[in-house]
Design a protein around this motif. Structure first.
Motif, PDB file in Angstrom:
ATOM      1  N   LYS A   1      29.723 -36.591 -14.180  1.00  0.00           N
ATOM      2  CA  LYS A   1      30.560 -37.467 -15.158  1.00  0.00           C
ATOM      3  C   LYS A   1      31.904 -37.094 -15.343  1.00  0.00           C
ATOM      4  CE  LYS A   1      28.380 -39.850 -18.392  1.00  0.00           C
ATOM      5  NZ  LYS A   1      27.459 -40.102 -19.586  1.00  0.00           N
ATOM      6  N   ASN A   2      31.785 -35.706 -15.944  1.00  0.00           N
ATOM      7  CA  ASN A   2      33.166 -34.934 -16.094  1.00  0.00           C
ATOM      8  C   ASN A   2      33.464 -33.706 -15.380  1.00  0.00           C
ATOM      9  OD1 ASN A   2      33.965 -36.729 -18.542  1.00  0.00           O
ATOM     10  ND2 ASN A   2      32.247 -35.679 -19.540  1.00  0.00           N
ATOM     11  N   PHE A   3      32.855 -33.716 -14.057  1.00  0.00           N
ATOM     12  CA  PHE A   3      33.093 -32.764 -13.214  1.00  0.00           C
ATOM     13  C   PHE A   3      34.263 -32.817 -12.317  1.00  0.00           C
ATOM     14  CE2 PHE A   3      31.527 -31.002  -8.912  1.00  0.00           C
ATOM     15  CZ  PHE A   3      31.309 -29.529  -9.362  1.00  0.00           C
ATOM     16  N   ASN A   4      34.854 -31.529 -12.419  1.00  0.00           N
ATOM     17  CA  ASN A   4      36.321 -31.509 -11.498  1.00  0.00           C
ATOM     18  C   ASN A   4      35.745 -30.757 -10.157  1.00  0.00           C
ATOM     19  OD1 ASN A   4      38.602 -30.680 -10.435  1.00  0.00           O
ATOM     20  ND2 ASN A   4      39.574 -30.209 -12.490  1.00  0.00           N
TER      21      ASN A   4
ATOM     22  N   TYR B   1      19.175 -40.651 -10.062  1.00  0.00           N
ATOM     23  CA  TYR B   1      20.226 -41.120 -10.057  1.00  0.00           C
ATOM     24  C   TYR B   1      20.883 -40.907 -11.568  1.00  0.00           C
ATOM     25  CZ  TYR B   1      23.927 -45.183  -9.899  1.00  0.00           C
ATOM     26  OH  TYR B   1      25.008 -45.536 -10.258  1.00  0.00           O
ATOM     27  N   HIS B   2      20.231 -41.117 -12.479  1.00  0.00           N
ATOM     28  CA  HIS B   2      20.513 -40.753 -13.891  1.00  0.00           C
ATOM     29  C   HIS B   2      20.933 -39.547 -13.972  1.00  0.00           C
ATOM     30  CE1 HIS B   2      20.810 -40.706 -18.284  1.00  0.00           C
ATOM     31  NE2 HIS B   2      20.063 -39.628 -18.241  1.00  0.00           N
ATOM     32  N   LEU B   3      20.174 -38.455 -13.530  1.00  0.00           N
ATOM     33  CA  LEU B   3      20.609 -37.012 -13.228  1.00  0.00           C
ATOM     34  C   LEU B   3      22.103 -36.705 -12.777  1.00  0.00           C
ATOM     35  CD1 LEU B   3      19.993 -33.902 -13.787  1.00  0.00           C
ATOM     36  CD2 LEU B   3      18.917 -33.725 -11.859  1.00  0.00           C
ATOM     37  N   PHE B   4      22.273 -37.057 -11.388  1.00  0.00           N
ATOM     38  CA  PHE B   4      23.355 -36.997 -10.777  1.00  0.00           C
ATOM     39  C   PHE B   4      24.613 -37.633 -11.375  1.00  0.00           C
ATOM     40  CE2 PHE B   4      20.423 -35.249  -7.705  1.00  0.00           C
ATOM     41  CZ  PHE B   4      21.113 -34.053  -6.917  1.00  0.00           C
ATOM     42  N   SER B   5      24.328 -38.801 -12.147  1.00  0.00           N
ATOM     43  CA  SER B   5      25.400 -39.516 -12.643  1.00  0.00           C
ATOM     44  C   SER B   5      25.826 -38.595 -13.886  1.00  0.00           C
ATOM     45  CB  SER B   5      24.897 -40.784 -13.250  1.00  0.00           C
ATOM     46  OG  SER B   5      24.576 -41.890 -12.399  1.00  0.00           O
ATOM     47  N   GLU B   6      24.869 -38.082 -14.662  1.00  0.00           N
ATOM     48  CA  GLU B   6      25.471 -37.323 -15.787  1.00  0.00           C
ATOM     49  C   GLU B   6      26.079 -35.946 -15.204  1.00  0.00           C
ATOM     50  OE1 GLU B   6      24.954 -37.804 -19.146  1.00  0.00           O
ATOM     51  OE2 GLU B   6      24.694 -39.781 -18.321  1.00  0.00           O
ATOM     52  N   VAL B   7      25.575 -35.244 -14.410  1.00  0.00           N
ATOM     53  CA  VAL B   7      26.183 -34.025 -13.888  1.00  0.00           C
ATOM     54  C   VAL B   7      27.651 -34.083 -13.287  1.00  0.00           C
ATOM     55  CG1 VAL B   7      23.961 -32.680 -13.782  1.00  0.00           C
ATOM     56  CG2 VAL B   7      24.994 -33.909 -11.738  1.00  0.00           C
TER      57      VAL B   7
ATOM     58  N   GLN C   1      26.341 -27.673 -12.651  1.00  0.00           N
ATOM     59  CA  GLN C   1      27.582 -27.648 -11.828  1.00  0.00           C
ATOM     60  C   GLN C   1      27.008 -27.414 -10.129  1.00  0.00           C
ATOM     61  OE1 GLN C   1      29.933 -24.447 -13.243  1.00  0.00           O
ATOM     62  NE2 GLN C   1      31.039 -25.601 -14.668  1.00  0.00           N
ATOM     63  N   ARG C   2      25.946 -26.733 -10.066  1.00  0.00           N
ATOM     64  CA  ARG C   2      25.637 -26.694  -8.754  1.00  0.00           C
ATOM     65  C   ARG C   2      25.066 -27.985  -8.160  1.00  0.00           C
ATOM     66  NH1 ARG C   2      20.605 -23.224  -7.945  1.00  0.00           N
ATOM     67  NH2 ARG C   2      21.628 -21.896  -9.220  1.00  0.00           N
ATOM     68  N   LEU C   3      24.408 -28.809  -9.020  1.00  0.00           N
ATOM     69  CA  LEU C   3      23.979 -30.142  -8.498  1.00  0.00           C
ATOM     70  C   LEU C   3      25.152 -30.896  -8.417  1.00  0.00           C
ATOM     71  CD1 LEU C   3      21.162 -30.626 -11.190  1.00  0.00           C
ATOM     72  CD2 LEU C   3      20.903 -30.413  -8.798  1.00  0.00           C
ATOM     73  N   ALA C   4      26.023 -30.889  -9.118  1.00  0.00           N
ATOM     74  CA  ALA C   4      27.191 -31.396  -9.088  1.00  0.00           C
ATOM     75  C   ALA C   4      28.018 -31.480  -7.608  1.00  0.00           C
ATOM     76  CB  ALA C   4      28.436 -31.669 -10.265  1.00  0.00           C
ATOM     77  N   PHE C   5      28.162 -30.059  -7.481  1.00  0.00           N
ATOM     78  CA  PHE C   5      28.965 -29.556  -6.290  1.00  0.00           C
ATOM     79  C   PHE C   5      28.468 -30.051  -4.959  1.00  0.00           C
ATOM     80  CE2 PHE C   5      29.627 -26.335  -3.105  1.00  0.00           C
ATOM     81  CZ  PHE C   5      30.907 -26.492  -2.906  1.00  0.00           C
TER      82      PHE C   5
END
Length: 247
Positions: A51-54, A43-49, A84-88
């Motif tokens: 956070k400012n991801f467009n 949860y912490h990891l995906f929250s961080e990646v 970016q891959r994780l966030a996408f």
């Protein structure tokens, strides 16, 4: 649950998505999202990646639409950057879960393959799900390399096959009732579906795993093309999967 256990659980959920029946895919995606919410490190990891991801900008780059005026040639590529891959992937799965992006249409457009949903789903898993797994494994490489003492496997024989067969008989009967009462399905296709369900129960009784899987595959396509998924179909598939594990 320590970090390694959380990551291994997440990777196992991804494997379940890759190996499940196509009709169960969105349910397995929901399980992956739940796993992220319930595991503090993830949860912490995906929250961080994120956070400012467009996401909208990245989506326009990753979901490529090419049209030469005659044939479309759309495809999906993942970001090279791990964060970016994780966030996408996370945002994409959320869209599938909320149905703001229809999963079936997504496969049809960006993973056309040979025109079959089976091949499209396989390609999606190889690209997106494996890409997500590789990124997680890289982020937690040190934790995953640590030795751990695995607990002894618990003895879980589960319910007797006869009891499971009785439950399956009831679930298949309910599915048949749903199909019979559905006025939007052409009669000839309805008859074919009912025949498949009858043969499916016979294959279950005879413990014919190859025929079971073939019939489920055929029934998945029937449901997909007629847009007639019942409320109980996901539960039925889970019951069959559990029964097959005893064979």
């Amino acid at each position: 649950m320590d970090t390694k256990e959380q990551v291994l659980e997440f990777l196992e959920k991804c494997e379940e998505l890759k190996n499940c029946k196509f009709i169960m895919a969105t349910a397995k995606i929901k399980d992956i999202l739940k796993c992220i919410v319930n595991c503090p490190e993830l949860y912490h990891l995906f929250s961080e990646v994120t956070k400012n991801f467009n996401y909208l900008l990245m989506r326009s780059k990753c979901l490529v639409n090419v049209n030469d005026g005659v044939y479309g040639n759309s495809y999906c590529v993942l970001p090279n950057d791990i964060n970016q891959r994780l966030a996408f992937c996370f945002c994409l799965f959320v869209e599938f879960d909320k149905d703001t992006l229809n999963f079936n249409e997504f496969l049809r457009i960006y993973f056309p393959e040979d025109g079959s949903y089976f091949a499209s789903y396989h390609a999606f898993c190889n690209t997106v799900v494996s890409g997500l797994q590789d990124a997680i494994a890289e982020v937690f490489r040190d934790e995953l390399s640590k030795p751990s003492e695995l607990p002894a496997e618990a003895d879980s024989s589960g319910p007797a096959k006869s009891g499971m067969l009785s439950a399956l008989n009831l679930s298949i009967s309910e599915e048949k009732q749903f199909i019979s009462a559905n006025g939007s399905i052409p009669e000839e296709e309805k008859e074919g579906a009912l025949e498949m369900l009858d043969r499916l129960f016979e294959a279950l009784k005879n413990e014919n795993v190859g025929l079971i899987n073939a019939l489920i595959f055929g029934y998945n396509y029937f449901v997909l093309y007629n847009r007639c998924a019942s409320d109980g179909i996901a539960s039925l598939i889970r019951e069959i999967t559990a029964y097959e594990q005893l064979l």
